[in-house]
Write an enzyme that holds these catalytic residues in place. Structure first.
Site, PDB file in Angstrom:
ATOM      1  N   ARG A 125     -74.380 -35.081 -44.625  1.00 16.42           N
ATOM      2  CA  ARG A 125     -73.408 -35.293 -44.908  1.00 16.42           C
ATOM      3  C   ARG A 125     -72.763 -34.738 -45.650  1.00 16.42           C
ATOM      4  NH1 ARG A 125     -75.359 -40.767 -47.100  1.00 16.42           N
ATOM      5  NH2 ARG A 125     -76.934 -40.519 -44.907  1.00 16.42           N
ATOM      6  N   ASP A 169     -70.356 -43.830 -52.885  1.00 13.83           N
ATOM      7  CA  ASP A 169     -71.055 -45.741 -52.776  1.00 13.83           C
ATOM      8  C   ASP A 169     -70.848 -46.049 -54.026  1.00 13.83           C
ATOM      9  OD1 ASP A 169     -71.951 -45.081 -49.897  1.00 13.83           O
ATOM     10  OD2 ASP A 169     -73.705 -44.579 -50.414  1.00 13.83           O
ATOM     11  N   ARG A 186     -65.928 -36.212 -44.648  1.00 12.94           N
ATOM     12  CA  ARG A 186     -67.268 -36.407 -44.116  1.00 12.94           C
ATOM     13  C   ARG A 186     -67.250 -37.206 -42.381  1.00 12.94           C
ATOM     14  NH1 ARG A 186     -70.456 -40.960 -46.059  1.00 12.94           N
ATOM     15  NH2 ARG A 186     -71.502 -41.347 -44.302  1.00 12.94           N
ATOM     16  N   ASP A 204     -71.120 -38.553 -49.446  1.00 13.39           N
ATOM     17  CA  ASP A 204     -71.079 -39.758 -49.444  1.00 13.39           C
ATOM     18  C   ASP A 204     -70.680 -40.322 -51.295  1.00 13.39           C
ATOM     19  OD1 ASP A 204     -72.145 -41.923 -48.232  1.00 13.39           O
ATOM     20  OD2 ASP A 204     -73.922 -42.197 -49.243  1.00 13.39           O
TER      21      ASP A 204
END
Length: 171
Positions: A94, A99, A85, A97
């Site tokens: 990207r 989260d 990343r 990712d």
């Protein structure tokens, strides 16, 4: 530390995004103190914000963890780095990712972490996968994942598509 449940969203749109998400799913279970308990189907989703980029492959997982929220965040950032990343453009393309969407229904707001994720309930690419594995899960003060996902998909019915087979676009 006690065992807690956390919700993690995964997404990628570069360098074989399906493989990137699948690799991250496998590697999540290799993080000490983290065990994946439920994995959503993979979804193809349209980019949000910066729309001039490839579609994403997204998923959501429920994990049980003994890590604190900040330890989990640091572990996810380390995993992102290991998977290549690079943070060049906010909301840009990207490789991966990861989260944290929710951590044990806690409210955290500091320089490094805001939980629950402040925009999760605005994003079909988070709520539809979450509803698939935990339809009654509540993020913050919002309704259940299934109710929020249904409302988002009613507004944007083409926002997410479940991947049922591998296409050239996902490889």
């Amino acid at each position: 530390m006690n065992l807690v449940t956390a919700v993690i969203a995964l997404g990628a749109n570069l360098d074989n995004p399906r493989k990137q998400v699948e690799t991250a799913l496998t590697d999540l279970n290799r993080i000490k103190g983290v065990r994946v308990k439920a994995i959503s189907p993979l979804y193809i989703t349209k980019p949000v914000g910066m729309t001039d980029q490839p579609d994403f492959v997204n998923a959501v997982v429920l994990v049980h963890t003994t890590l604190s929220a900040h330890e989990l965040l640091n572990s996810l950032l380390d995993l992102e780095n290991r998977l290549g990343r690079v943070r060049e453009v906010p909301n840009g393309p990207r490789v991966i990712d990861l989260d944290i969407i929710d951590y044990d229904h806690q409210n955290i707001n500091d320089a490094d972490l805001t939980l629950p994720h402040p925009r999760a309930c605005e994003r079909a690419f988070v709520m539809a996968p979450l509803a698939a594995i935990a339809p009654y899960y509540v993020i913050g003060t919002h309704d259940s994942a299934s109710v929020v996902a249904a409302a988002l998909l009613k507004k944007q019915p083409d926002a997410v598509t479940i991947i049922t087979e591998i296409t050239d676009e996902q490889e």
